[in-house]
Write a protein that holds these residues in place. Structure first.
Motif, PDB file in Angstrom:
ATOM      1  N   PHE A   3       0.837  -1.203   0.000  1.00  0.00           N
ATOM      2  CA  PHE A   3       0.000   0.000   0.000  1.00  0.00           C
ATOM      3  C   PHE A   3       0.874   1.257   0.000  1.00  0.00           C
ATOM      4  O   PHE A   3       0.747   2.113   0.866  1.00  0.00           O
ATOM      5  CB  PHE A   3      -0.884   0.020   1.254  1.00  0.00           C
ATOM      6  N   ASP A   4       1.778   1.393  -0.981  1.00  0.00           N
ATOM      7  CA  ASP A   4       2.651   2.567  -0.996  1.00  0.00           C
ATOM      8  C   ASP A   4       2.975   2.969  -2.433  1.00  0.00           C
ATOM      9  O   ASP A   4       2.555   2.322  -3.396  1.00  0.00           O
ATOM     10  CB  ASP A   4       3.934   2.309  -0.204  1.00  0.00           C
ATOM     11  N   VAL A   5       3.704   4.060  -2.579  1.00  0.00           N
ATOM     12  CA  VAL A   5       4.032   4.595  -3.909  1.00  0.00           C
ATOM     13  C   VAL A   5       4.831   3.585  -4.721  1.00  0.00           C
ATOM     14  O   VAL A   5       4.555   3.366  -5.907  1.00  0.00           O
ATOM     15  CB  VAL A   5       4.806   5.921  -3.769  1.00  0.00           C
ATOM     16  N   GLU A   6       5.825   2.963  -4.075  1.00  0.00           N
ATOM     17  CA  GLU A   6       6.662   2.005  -4.802  1.00  0.00           C
ATOM     18  C   GLU A   6       5.853   0.811  -5.294  1.00  0.00           C
ATOM     19  O   GLU A   6       6.112   0.280  -6.373  1.00  0.00           O
ATOM     20  CB  GLU A   6       7.824   1.539  -3.916  1.00  0.00           C
ATOM     21  N   GLY A   7       4.880   0.368  -4.521  1.00  0.00           N
ATOM     22  CA  GLY A   7       4.025  -0.717  -4.964  1.00  0.00           C
ATOM     23  C   GLY A   7       3.251  -0.334  -6.216  1.00  0.00           C
ATOM     24  O   GLY A   7       3.134  -1.118  -7.160  1.00  0.00           O
ATOM     25  N   GLY A   8       2.711   0.891  -6.234  1.00  0.00           N
ATOM     26  CA  GLY A   8       1.999   1.368  -7.423  1.00  0.00           C
ATOM     27  C   GLY A   8       2.903   1.480  -8.625  1.00  0.00           C
ATOM     28  O   GLY A   8       2.523   1.097  -9.744  1.00  0.00           O
ATOM     29  N   ARG A   9       4.101   1.996  -8.415  1.00  0.00           N
ATOM     30  CA  ARG A   9       5.055   2.136  -9.532  1.00  0.00           C
ATOM     31  C   ARG A   9       5.432   0.766 -10.101  1.00  0.00           C
ATOM     32  O   ARG A   9       5.436   0.559 -11.323  1.00  0.00           O
ATOM     33  CB  ARG A   9       6.314   2.855  -9.049  1.00  0.00           C
ATOM     34  N   ASN A  68      -4.479   5.989  -1.924  1.00  0.00           N
ATOM     35  CA  ASN A  68      -3.840   7.228  -2.353  1.00  0.00           C
ATOM     36  C   ASN A  68      -2.421   7.016  -2.853  1.00  0.00           C
ATOM     37  O   ASN A  68      -2.038   7.514  -3.917  1.00  0.00           O
ATOM     38  CB  ASN A  68      -3.779   8.222  -1.173  1.00  0.00           C
ATOM     39  N   LEU A  69      -1.605   6.320  -2.062  1.00  0.00           N
ATOM     40  CA  LEU A  69      -0.189   6.200  -2.384  1.00  0.00           C
ATOM     41  C   LEU A  69       0.045   5.353  -3.630  1.00  0.00           C
ATOM     42  O   LEU A  69       0.915   5.669  -4.453  1.00  0.00           O
ATOM     43  CB  LEU A  69       0.568   5.631  -1.184  1.00  0.00           C
ATOM     44  N   ILE A  70      -0.726   4.282  -3.779  1.00  0.00           N
ATOM     45  CA  ILE A  70      -0.642   3.499  -5.021  1.00  0.00           C
ATOM     46  C   ILE A  70      -0.990   4.391  -6.200  1.00  0.00           C
ATOM     47  O   ILE A  70      -0.343   4.345  -7.254  1.00  0.00           O
ATOM     48  CB  ILE A  70      -1.582   2.283  -4.956  1.00  0.00           C
ATOM     49  N   GLY A  71      -2.012   5.229  -6.030  1.00  0.00           N
ATOM     50  CA  GLY A  71      -2.408   6.148  -7.097  1.00  0.00           C
ATOM     51  C   GLY A  71      -1.289   7.089  -7.501  1.00  0.00           C
ATOM     52  O   GLY A  71      -1.091   7.375  -8.687  1.00  0.00           O
ATOM     53  N   VAL A  72      -0.534   7.592  -6.529  1.00  0.00           N
ATOM     54  CA  VAL A  72       0.596   8.468  -6.838  1.00  0.00           C
ATOM     55  C   VAL A  72       1.620   7.720  -7.682  1.00  0.00           C
ATOM     56  O   VAL A  72       2.130   8.235  -8.684  1.00  0.00           O
ATOM     57  CB  VAL A  72       1.242   8.997  -5.544  1.00  0.00           C
ATOM     58  N   GLY A  73       1.942   6.474  -7.284  1.00  0.00           N
ATOM     59  CA  GLY A  73       2.909   5.685  -8.041  1.00  0.00           C
ATOM     60  C   GLY A  73       2.444   5.405  -9.454  1.00  0.00           C
ATOM     61  O   GLY A  73       3.235   5.471 -10.412  1.00  0.00           O
ATOM     62  N   VAL A  74       1.153   5.101  -9.609  1.00  0.00           N
ATOM     63  CA  VAL A  74       0.589   4.841 -10.942  1.00  0.00           C
ATOM     64  C   VAL A  74       0.732   6.070 -11.835  1.00  0.00           C
ATOM     65  O   VAL A  74       1.183   5.987 -12.983  1.00  0.00           O
ATOM     66  CB  VAL A  74      -0.893   4.431 -10.822  1.00  0.00           C
TER      67      VAL A  74
END
Length: 362
Positions: free
Chosen positions: A249-255, A276-282
């Motif tokens: 559940f974080d930015v790196e996971g989304g990226r 939210n954080l996954i969305g930022v990474g995406v």
């Protein structure tokens, strides 16, 4: 020599109740010296010392008497001694809030809601970041017991989170964001509905809609994924297993997952980000590839501040995180005050805010 309620005591500690009853023991509100006591307050307000004590302890007193006591306390610059009240009650006016990730704005919104509601009732909040580690979370539970905190609000680090110690100590617990396998109150989002709303909105325009969620064993991630599946069934669109991904559940996971999805022979043309954080990474990865929305549509299941990032191009399924915090704090305070009704779970609704409207939620 130690200090207790502003009195110097020897080896045999004088009880707090004895100290409070002694008119000559003038207890300073900050424990520092001999200034005002409840007897001074009582004399100025024209009430009994017992009435003053009841006002400061939150017991039921007529509004006229309570107002007189508060005004007398103001004139004498008196603040109730919280250390003494803690000893009498066997608990402090402090609440522990244990969350898995303080950097996630969703959880900081929950924290703000808890603090808003708790402070109005004279309670302080200690924020504890578990980093999604059960061991660290358990340490905070032990600290809450040792420090005689009044109760705990927790977003569990894992389904394996163990509340046995804290509940055995008689401290009320409220679970937020995710249900725990203990008989405690909970406040959760309609996660299945959120996933279905996000995916359904995108499936109205696209056939290949991916879902990127947090760890599958976390209820919020799995329920939103189930909503994604049901949206496909409702739209009559077959589910492609390659488009369903669980990560952190974080930015790196989304990226990480967005890069994998773009590398597919038939990549998705829309993505549901599980928080939210996954969305930022995406969005970061899509931008780097020159595929910013609406080239690839994105729907984020999260809290309202995310819309300030891309208010017109990102669909948001808004989760009322601050309201969750307020609700949890109020439920905890009810338990602290003696509420004995069976454990209950409150489910909060979400709002779909489409990217192309930027206005009214559906």
């Amino acid at each position: 020599m130690s200090r207790a309620t502003g009195l110097q005591i020897g080896n045999r500690a004088e009880s707090v109740s004895q100290a409070i009853r002694r008119p000559e023991g003038r207890i300073d509100s900050d424990g520092g010296g001999c200034v005002s006591t409840i007897y001074d307050i009582a004399q100025l307000a024209g009430v009994s010392p017992a009435t003053v004590s009841r006002v400061f302890n939150g017991a039921r007193v007529s509004e006229a008497k309570a107002a007189a006591v508060r005004e007398a306390a103001r004139q004498l610059d008196f603040t109730p001694n919280r250390a003494a009240r803690t000893l009498r009650r066997q608990s402090s006016e402090v609440i522990a809030l244990v969350i898995p990730d303080i950097e996630n704005p969703y959880f900081t919104e929950i924290a703000r809601g808890v603090e808003d509601a708790a402070s109005k009732e004279g309670y302080s909040v200690v924020l504890c970041n578990s980093d999604s580690q059960v061991e660290k979370e358990s340490t905070y539970f032990r600290i809450a017991i040792a420090e005689k905190m009044a109760g705990v609000i927790v977003a569990a680090a894992s389904p394996r989170s163990d509340l046995a110690a804290i509940t055995a100590a008689g401290r009320p617990v409220i679970a937020v964001d995710r249900v725990i396998n203990f008989d405690v109150d909970g406040v959760v989002m309609d996660n299945l509905g959120a996933g279905r709303a996000a995916a359904g909105h995108l499936l109205a325009r696209h056939a290949r809609v991916a879902y990127i969620g947090g760890p599958e064993d976390i209820e919020t991630a799995s329920d939103r994924a189930e909503g994604w599946r049901r949206a496909h069934a409702a739209a009559g669109v077959p589910v492609d297993p390659q488009l369903l991904r669980f990560q952190t559940f974080d930015v790196e996971g989304g990226r990480r997952v967005m890069e994998e999805l773009l590398a597919l022979p038939d990549p998705p043309n829309a993505v549901v980000a599980g928080n939210n954080l996954i969305g930022v990474g995406v969005i970061q990865v899509l931008t780097e590839h020159g595929l910013t929305p609406p080239a690839v549509d994105v729907a984020v299941v999260g809290s309202l501040p995310f819309t300030t990032l891309s208010p017109r191009v990102v669909t948001v399924v808004r989760l009322p995180a601050r309201h969750m915090g307020v609700t949890a704090a109020r439920m905890l305070l009810e338990r602290i005050r003696g509420d004995q009704q069976p454990a209950r779970t409150v489910v909060l609704r979400n709002e779909l805010q489409p990217a192309d409207s930027g206005a009214r939620p559906e």
